[in-house]
Design an enzyme around this catalytic site. Structure first.
Site, PDB file in Angstrom:
ATOM      1  N   ASP A 114       0.849  -1.191   0.000  1.00 28.86           N
ATOM      2  CA  ASP A 114       0.000   0.000   0.000  1.00 28.86           C
ATOM      3  C   ASP A 114       0.886   1.243   0.000  1.00 28.86           C
ATOM      4  OD1 ASP A 114      -2.343   1.441  -0.025  1.00 28.86           O
ATOM      5  OD2 ASP A 114      -2.624   1.360   2.155  1.00 28.86           O
ATOM      6  N   HIS A 121      -3.484  14.213   0.669  1.00 29.78           N
ATOM      7  CA  HIS A 121      -3.735  13.354   1.836  1.00 29.78           C
ATOM      8  C   HIS A 121      -2.556  13.410   2.809  1.00 29.78           C
ATOM      9  CE1 HIS A 121      -4.910   9.913   4.277  1.00 29.78           C
ATOM     10  NE2 HIS A 121      -3.755   9.326   3.999  1.00 29.78           N
ATOM     11  N   ARG A 130       1.479  16.572  12.994  1.00 30.13           N
ATOM     12  CA  ARG A 130       2.734  17.273  13.274  1.00 30.13           C
ATOM     13  C   ARG A 130       2.530  18.766  13.063  1.00 30.13           C
ATOM     14  NH1 ARG A 130       3.908  13.146   9.914  1.00 30.13           N
ATOM     15  NH2 ARG A 130       4.138  14.587   8.151  1.00 30.13           N
ATOM     16  N   GLU A 187     -10.283   4.211   3.893  1.00 31.19           N
ATOM     17  CA  GLU A 187      -9.380   4.925   2.994  1.00 31.19           C
ATOM     18  C   GLU A 187      -9.785   4.535   1.575  1.00 31.19           C
ATOM     19  OE1 GLU A 187      -5.287   4.199   4.236  1.00 31.19           O
ATOM     20  OE2 GLU A 187      -5.476   5.813   5.725  1.00 31.19           O
ATOM     21  N   GLU A 189      -9.152   4.141  -2.120  1.00 32.67           N
ATOM     22  CA  GLU A 189      -7.910   3.987  -2.881  1.00 32.67           C
ATOM     23  C   GLU A 189      -8.199   3.291  -4.219  1.00 32.67           C
ATOM     24  OE1 GLU A 189      -4.641   2.431  -0.660  1.00 32.67           O
ATOM     25  OE2 GLU A 189      -5.328   3.303   1.237  1.00 32.67           O
ATOM     26  N   ASP A 221      -9.190   0.606   2.233  1.00 39.35           N
ATOM     27  CA  ASP A 221      -8.188   0.201   3.222  1.00 39.35           C
ATOM     28  C   ASP A 221      -8.680   0.622   4.611  1.00 39.35           C
ATOM     29  OD1 ASP A 221      -5.862  -0.481   4.580  1.00 39.35           O
ATOM     30  OD2 ASP A 221      -4.822   1.362   4.019  1.00 39.35           O
ATOM     31  N   ARG A 225      -7.710   4.057  13.511  1.00 39.71           N
ATOM     32  CA  ARG A 225      -6.793   5.170  13.800  1.00 39.71           C
ATOM     33  C   ARG A 225      -6.239   5.125  15.219  1.00 39.71           C
ATOM     34  NH1 ARG A 225      -5.655   6.145   8.751  1.00 39.71           N
ATOM     35  NH2 ARG A 225      -7.415   6.914   7.539  1.00 39.71           N
ATOM     36  N   GLN A 228      -3.613   2.478  15.317  1.00 39.00           N
ATOM     37  CA  GLN A 228      -2.489   2.947  14.501  1.00 39.00           C
ATOM     38  C   GLN A 228      -1.629   3.956  15.276  1.00 39.00           C
ATOM     39  OE1 GLN A 228      -3.919   4.619  10.813  1.00 39.00           O
ATOM     40  NE2 GLN A 228      -1.894   4.941   9.953  1.00 39.00           N
ATOM     41  N   TYR A 232       2.342   2.609  15.556  1.00 42.16           N
ATOM     42  CA  TYR A 232       3.004   2.767  14.250  1.00 42.16           C
ATOM     43  C   TYR A 232       4.452   3.262  14.299  1.00 42.16           C
ATOM     44  CZ  TYR A 232       2.725   7.869  13.598  1.00 42.16           C
ATOM     45  OH  TYR A 232       2.904   9.230  13.672  1.00 42.16           O
ATOM     46  N   LYS A 241      -4.324  -1.983  10.196  1.00 43.07           N
ATOM     47  CA  LYS A 241      -4.699  -2.106   8.790  1.00 43.07           C
ATOM     48  C   LYS A 241      -4.969  -3.548   8.363  1.00 43.07           C
ATOM     49  CE  LYS A 241      -3.363   2.186   7.512  1.00 43.07           C
ATOM     50  NZ  LYS A 241      -4.111   3.119   6.672  1.00 43.07           N
ATOM     51  N   THR A 245      -8.953  -5.565   4.097  1.00 44.08           N
ATOM     52  CA  THR A 245      -8.836  -4.578   3.014  1.00 44.08           C
ATOM     53  C   THR A 245      -9.778  -5.063   1.916  1.00 44.08           C
ATOM     54  OG1 THR A 245      -6.496  -4.250   3.558  1.00 44.08           O
ATOM     55  CG2 THR A 245      -7.262  -3.403   1.434  1.00 44.08           C
ATOM     56  N   THR A 332      -4.645   6.561   0.164  1.00 46.62           N
ATOM     57  CA  THR A 332      -5.870   7.353   0.159  1.00 46.62           C
ATOM     58  C   THR A 332      -5.828   8.415  -0.930  1.00 46.62           C
ATOM     59  OG1 THR A 332      -5.945   7.090   2.546  1.00 46.62           O
ATOM     60  CG2 THR A 332      -7.368   8.789   1.600  1.00 46.62           C
ATOM     61  N   GLU A 346      -9.624  12.865   7.545  1.00 44.91           N
ATOM     62  CA  GLU A 346      -9.516  14.178   6.884  1.00 44.91           C
ATOM     63  C   GLU A 346     -10.869  14.883   6.821  1.00 44.91           C
ATOM     64  OE1 GLU A 346      -6.832  14.328   3.179  1.00 44.91           O
ATOM     65  OE2 GLU A 346      -7.247  12.215   3.474  1.00 44.91           O
TER      66      GLU A 346
HETATM   67 CA    CA Z   1      -3.912   3.104   2.915  1.00 44.99          CA
END
Ligand code: CA
Length: 399
Positions: A114, A121, A130, A187, A189, A221, A225, A228, A232, A241, A245, A332, A346
């Site tokens: 992926d 995105h 961040r 997500e 995709e 996907d 969150r 994650q 991560y 994830k 999928t 995404t 988002e």
């Molecule tokens: Ca993805």
């Protein structure tokens, strides 16, 4: 109606004569076999073309492995069959109504990668996670970022998705909580199915994309969150994830997407030679994301920074082999507009701006019973539109 095709094709069908996507279907009471979608019907290829070794199969892999010349030949034969009135009496017996058959996973997945190829995105996620820093990480415009996903949990559209459980970030000084994800996301995709393999130790160039990749489908996907965010760093997504999928059942061949090809956005950092565009493999696909039937977003694939040809070149630049059935997804798809974002993180800006649904309820992330459907259309020849069909899935508390 498409004048030259003897199968009636409704005006708004995603599957006119110029599309001819491949899938695996099971007729009522019958074993799985390979078919091509035409309008509201499926053409049984083993029956219509008389090649049981390739098409009386439960997955596309043997056909995918036969390579580009064979893909062209079969597409030409199917087109001829569907436009030749003389072929109609025999070919008609190979047609099934699409709403009377069950669609299955179209290919047996090899490896699954992926990517993270949408600048919009990646920048939105960077701004949320961040704040105050450069929204893109330093390598982002130098290489298409990706990770290896879990091929064994790719599922076909229509498969329920069980809400995953896992650890989440603890409150200061506490133990990490364990339980069902409370921030389950989607997500939207686009996925690419590899047909022709490549040997380990070799590279596949950007210009060789069409020799190796057979076609395109839609991907959801699903992403937890909260799981994650805790797991991560430093190795990337793992259990957030890998629980499911979803992919759409119809693989649209690259040959059907000639009119959809477009130049990708202007490159704002110099590229290494192996990533220079050998051909314009941006794709003018318009996705639509629906939650419980309500349109949430229309992400444009034209805005993707990295093309699928560049993703393939990068995936093999270290000499990694390709196998028939390997699959990779774009990441995404999000465009610059607020109504062009391909995930709830988002769309709701990390849960700060809930979405209002028609039934009066609101969502930040998915609730049990929610159903997500992603569709896409693309330009066909002569001003027509073709479609990729849809990938649909419902969230359930338990199987
Ligand atoms: Ca993805």
């Amino acid at each position: 109606m498409t004048s030259s095709c003897w199968v009636p094709v409704p005006e708004d069908s995603p599957f006119p004569l110029h599309n001819l996507p491949y899938g695996v279907f099971a007729p009522a009471g019958g074993p799985p076999r390979i078919g091509v979608a035409i309008g509201d019907h499926v053409l049984d290829l083993a029956h219509a073309l008389g090649d049981d070794d390739t098409f009386a199969r439960p997955h596309l892999n043997p056909f995918l492995a036969q390579g580009r010349e064979r893909w062209r030949e079969v597409r030409a034969r199917v087109t001829a069959l569907l436009t030749d009135e003389a072929a109609r009496p025999t070919a008609e017996a190979a047609l099934h109504a699409r709403d009377a058959v069950r669609m299955l996973m179209p290919f047996r997945p090899g490896d699954y990668v992926d990517f993270y190829a949408s600048e919009h995105h990646a920048a939105n996620i960077g701004r949320m996670l961040r704040p105050g820093q450069d929204p893109l990480t330093p390598q982002w415009k130098h290489l298409p970022i990706g990770y290896h996903g879990r091929a064994g949990t790719l599922v076909v559209s229509g498969t329920d998705v069980v809400r995953p459980w896992g650890q989440t970030r603890p409150a200061d000084g506490g133990e990490p909580p364990f339980g069902p994800s409370r921030r389950l996301d989607i997500e939207a995709e686009v996925g690419f199915v590899v047909g022709t393999p490549s040997p380990q130790g070799s590279r596949v160039g950007v210009g060789d994309f069409e020799d190796h990749v057979f076609g395109v489908c839609l991907v959801n996907d699903w992403s937890a969150r909260d799981l994650q965010a805790w797991e991560y760093v430093p190795l990337g997504p793992f259990l957030a994830k890998s629980f499911a999928t979803s992919v759409s059942p119809w693989i649209v061949p690259l040959e059907a997407l000639g009119a959809a090809r477009t130049a990708p956005p202007e490159r704002t950092a110099p590229l290494r030679d192996y990533l220079r565009d050998g051909a314009d493999w941006g794709l003018d696909l318009t996705l639509e994301v629906r939650l419980n039937g309500q349109l949430l977003a229309s992400p444009p694939f034209t805005s993707m920074y990295w093309t699928p040809a560049q993703m393939l070149a990068h995936m093999t630049v270290n000499g990694a082999a390709l196998r028939t059935g390997d699959f990779y997804a774009s990441g995404t798809v999000s465009g610059p507009g607020a109504d062009e974002r391909g995930c709830l993180m988002e769309i709701t800006w990390n849960g700060e701006n809930p979405v209002a649904l028609a039934d009066g309820s609101t969502r930040t992330f998915l609730e049990d019973g929610d159903e997500v459907a992603i569709t896409a259309t693309a330009p066909g020849p002569d001003g027509t539109r073709i479609g990729l069909g849809e990938v649909r899935g419902r969230v359930v508390d338990r199987p």
